[in-house]
Design an enzyme around this catalytic site. Structure first.
Site, PDB file in Angstrom:
ATOM      1  N   ILE A   1       0.843  -1.206   0.000  1.00  0.00           N
ATOM      2  CA  ILE A   1       0.000   0.000   0.000  1.00  0.00           C
ATOM      3  C   ILE A   1       0.875   1.252   0.000  1.00  0.00           C
ATOM      4  CG2 ILE A   1      -1.815   1.260   1.220  1.00  0.00           C
ATOM      5  CD1 ILE A   1      -2.710  -1.454   2.417  1.00  0.00           C
TER       6      ILE A   1
ATOM      7  N   GLU B   1       4.260  -5.362  10.137  1.00  0.00           N
ATOM      8  CA  GLU B   1       4.176  -6.750   9.688  1.00  0.00           C
ATOM      9  C   GLU B   1       2.694  -6.953   9.394  1.00  0.00           C
ATOM     10  OE1 GLU B   1       6.456  -9.048   9.128  1.00  0.00           O
ATOM     11  OE2 GLU B   1       8.134  -7.781   9.727  1.00  0.00           O
TER      12      GLU B   1
ATOM     13  N   THR C   1      -6.341  -1.585  10.167  1.00  0.00           N
ATOM     14  CA  THR C   1      -7.104  -2.591   9.437  1.00  0.00           C
ATOM     15  C   THR C   1      -8.473  -2.833  10.062  1.00  0.00           C
ATOM     16  OG1 THR C   1      -7.151  -4.979   9.038  1.00  0.00           O
ATOM     17  CG2 THR C   1      -5.781  -4.262  10.832  1.00  0.00           C
ATOM     18  N   ASP C   2      -9.401  -3.346   9.269  1.00  0.00           N
ATOM     19  CA  ASP C   2     -10.717  -3.708   9.819  1.00  0.00           C
ATOM     20  C   ASP C   2     -10.631  -4.952  10.705  1.00  0.00           C
ATOM     21  OD1 ASP C   2     -10.236  -5.570   7.811  1.00  0.00           O
ATOM     22  OD2 ASP C   2     -12.207  -5.392   6.861  1.00  0.00           O
ATOM     23  N   GLU C   3      -9.491  -5.663  10.637  1.00  0.00           N
ATOM     24  CA  GLU C   3      -9.384  -6.924  11.381  1.00  0.00           C
ATOM     25  C   GLU C   3      -9.387  -6.703  12.896  1.00  0.00           C
ATOM     26  OE1 GLU C   3      -6.673  -9.767   9.644  1.00  0.00           O
ATOM     27  OE2 GLU C   3      -6.812  -8.802   7.689  1.00  0.00           O
TER      28      GLU C   3
ATOM     29  N   TYR D   1      -1.712 -10.848  14.543  1.00  0.00           N
ATOM     30  CA  TYR D   1      -1.613  -9.651  13.692  1.00  0.00           C
ATOM     31  C   TYR D   1      -2.637  -8.597  14.113  1.00  0.00           C
ATOM     32  CZ  TYR D   1      -2.720  -6.635   9.687  1.00  0.00           C
ATOM     33  OH  TYR D   1      -3.006  -5.544   8.892  1.00  0.00           O
TER      34      TYR D   1
ATOM     35  N   LYS E   1      -2.188  -4.814  15.786  1.00  0.00           N
ATOM     36  CA  LYS E   1      -2.699  -3.588  15.172  1.00  0.00           C
ATOM     37  C   LYS E   1      -3.668  -2.879  16.132  1.00  0.00           C
ATOM     38  CE  LYS E   1      -2.094  -2.120  11.543  1.00  0.00           C
ATOM     39  NZ  LYS E   1      -1.027  -1.218  10.994  1.00  0.00           N
TER      40      LYS E   1
ATOM     41  N   LYS F   1      -0.141 -13.115   0.020  1.00  0.00           N
ATOM     42  CA  LYS F   1      -1.558 -12.785   0.209  1.00  0.00           C
ATOM     43  C   LYS F   1      -2.349 -13.445  -0.909  1.00  0.00           C
ATOM     44  CE  LYS F   1      -0.443  -9.940   3.595  1.00  0.00           C
ATOM     45  NZ  LYS F   1       0.133  -8.647   3.388  1.00  0.00           N
ATOM     46  N   LEU F   2      -3.627 -13.690  -0.629  1.00  0.00           N
ATOM     47  CA  LEU F   2      -4.450 -14.520  -1.510  1.00  0.00           C
ATOM     48  C   LEU F   2      -4.335 -14.183  -3.007  1.00  0.00           C
ATOM     49  CD1 LEU F   2      -6.819 -16.732  -1.506  1.00  0.00           C
ATOM     50  CD2 LEU F   2      -8.315 -14.767  -1.759  1.00  0.00           C
TER      51      LEU F   2
END
Ligand code: NAD
Ligand code: TYD
Length: 376
Positions: free
Chosen positions: A12, A84, A133-135, A182, A186, A221-222
């Site tokens: 990003i 990370e 992040t939304d996570e 992770y 965050k 990443k996917l």
């Protein structure tokens, strides 16, 4: 303005640095990056000779170096992306995540505090913008596994596939419930950023964005991993049943949101960024296979048999879905690309830049790949 962008050699960060250097010739952009496995200066080759761009190889945890840089270059703004970022790695090695994501963010905050408080104008005109992040919100339930019409639509979600898989979305006022090391790291860093506003009056902003996709993403990443595997006809390791849902945003749309929020966002505020664009992993994977096949001149869908269901990720969050209506309402941001256009563009980019991919996937990468997938 003199602006530090941390993590600018990552996925990003590359897009944010490029946007700022080209759009603001009277700013000076300092890209501070440690160049871990995820950082790649080849991403920014086109900026090397720009007079308003400087690369600084440094660890965000190195407080003395960051403070000295801020003092020497009279830094007014920080956009903090260095982290990370891969959930699977955090499951194997949580310490590295706590170090960079928590201590690294604290080190950036403390350096900014000491430098800005030493100035006559103090925090006037300054900005510490933390990218998250939304996570951090945890996982949403899948109350509608077959999908329902979502309550909102954006350019990103205006294509044929236009479904939501539950009736709840991540809003800015939701309690943090991170599950992976992770997302826990965050979440912790987000709390530190807000604490520096509440305690010292630092002008901070936090944004929480959904999954990004696009050029220059590291192939762990996917989306880039699977594009590369389809190209090489390697198995596609689908975790669990492939039913997990992610909300996808084209990376340049995230970079545009960051630009807008850095300049116009309210201090101490939080904005969620996303395109209301939910997809089950298995549905995206099928789109990727068809697109790669078509662009490589293979029969569309002939590589479907590469799909290989493997042991699920530990603690695998079921569904992420961002409600970004506050950002759209207050600052007028909208995604610019429909998902189908973004995916086509992305697949084309990886197929047109095979040398970039081959350079990254030679050497150390094979060891990583083996360690991740050999025993699943
Ligand atoms: P990335 O892993 O591609 O890049 C991270 C960059 O940070 C790399 O250039 C790396 O060299 C650098 N870095 C790592 N540790 C460092 C350290 N100690 N000191 C200095 N530099 C260091 O990550 P990304 O996907 O570009 O994510 C950037 C930020 O956006 C992260 O904070 C991440 O949590 C957040 N985010 C990512 C996504 C996504 O889908 N990728 C979504 C929402 C938020
Ligand atoms: P990823 O790109 O790692 O992003 P995140 O975990 O931060 O959302 O993974 C996206 C989704 O794809 C997630 O549900 C896990 C799944 N996935 C696989 O099924 N196989 C893979 O090899 C990878 C890397 C991810």
């Amino acid at each position: 303005m003199n602006v530090i962008i941390t993590g600018g050699a990552g996925f990003i960060g590359t897009h944010v640095v490029r946007l700022f250097v080209n759009k603001y010739p009277d700013y000076h952009i300092f890209n501070v990056d440690k160049l871990t496995y995820a950082g790649n200066l080849a991403n920014l080759k086109d900026l090397e000779n720009k007079p308003n761009y400087t690369f600084v190889k440094a660890d965000v945890c190195d407080f003395d170096t960051i403070l000295a840089l801020m003092q020497r270059e009279h830094i007014d703004g920080i956009i903090h992306l260095a982290a990370e970022s891969h959930v699977d790695r955090s499951i194997k090695d949580p310490f590295t995540f706590a170090r960079t994501n928590v201590m690294g963010t604290l080190s950036m905050l403390q350096a900014a505090k000491i430098y800005w408080e030493s100035l006559p104008e103090k925090y006037e005109g300054k900005r510490f913008y933390h990218i998250s992040t939304d996570e951090v919100y945890g996982a949403l339930e899948m109350t509608h596994p077959d999908g329902i019409m979502p309550p909102f639509t954006t350019k990103a979600s205006s294509g044929e596939h236009h479904l939501a898989y539950g009736d709840k979305f991540f809003t800015e006022d939701l309690k943090y419930m991170p599950h992976s090391p992770y997302s826990a790291s965050k979440a912790s860093s987000d709390h530190f950023v807000r604490a520096f506003h509440d305690t010292y009056g630092m002008p901070t902003i936090v944004t929480n964005c959904s999954n990004n996709y696009g050029p220059y993403q590291f192939p762990e990443k996917l989306i880039p991993l699977f594009i590369n595997n389809i190209r090489h006809r390697r198995p596609l390791p689908v975790y669990g049943k492939g039913e997990n849902v992610r909300d996808w945003l084209y990376v340049e749309d995230h970079a545009r949101a960051i630009d807008l929020i850095f300049h116009k966002g309210n201090v101490a505020d939080t904005y969620n960024i996303g395109g209301f664009n939910e997809w089950k992993n298995i549905d995206i994977i099928k789109v990727l296979i068809k697109t790669v096949d078509r662009l490589l001149g293979r029969a569309e869908g002939e590589d479907m048999d590469l799909i290989t269901y493997v042991t699920d990720r530990a603690g695998h969050d079921l569904r992420y879905a961002i409600d970004s209506s506050k950002l759209q309402r207050e600052l007028g941001w909208e995604p610019s690309l429909q998902f189908e256009e973004g995916i086509e563009k992305t697949v084309r980019w990886y197929l047109d830049n095979q040398e970039w991919m081959d350079n990254i996937t030679s050497g150390e990468y094979e060891k990583y790949y083996e360690s991740m997938y050999a025993n699943r």
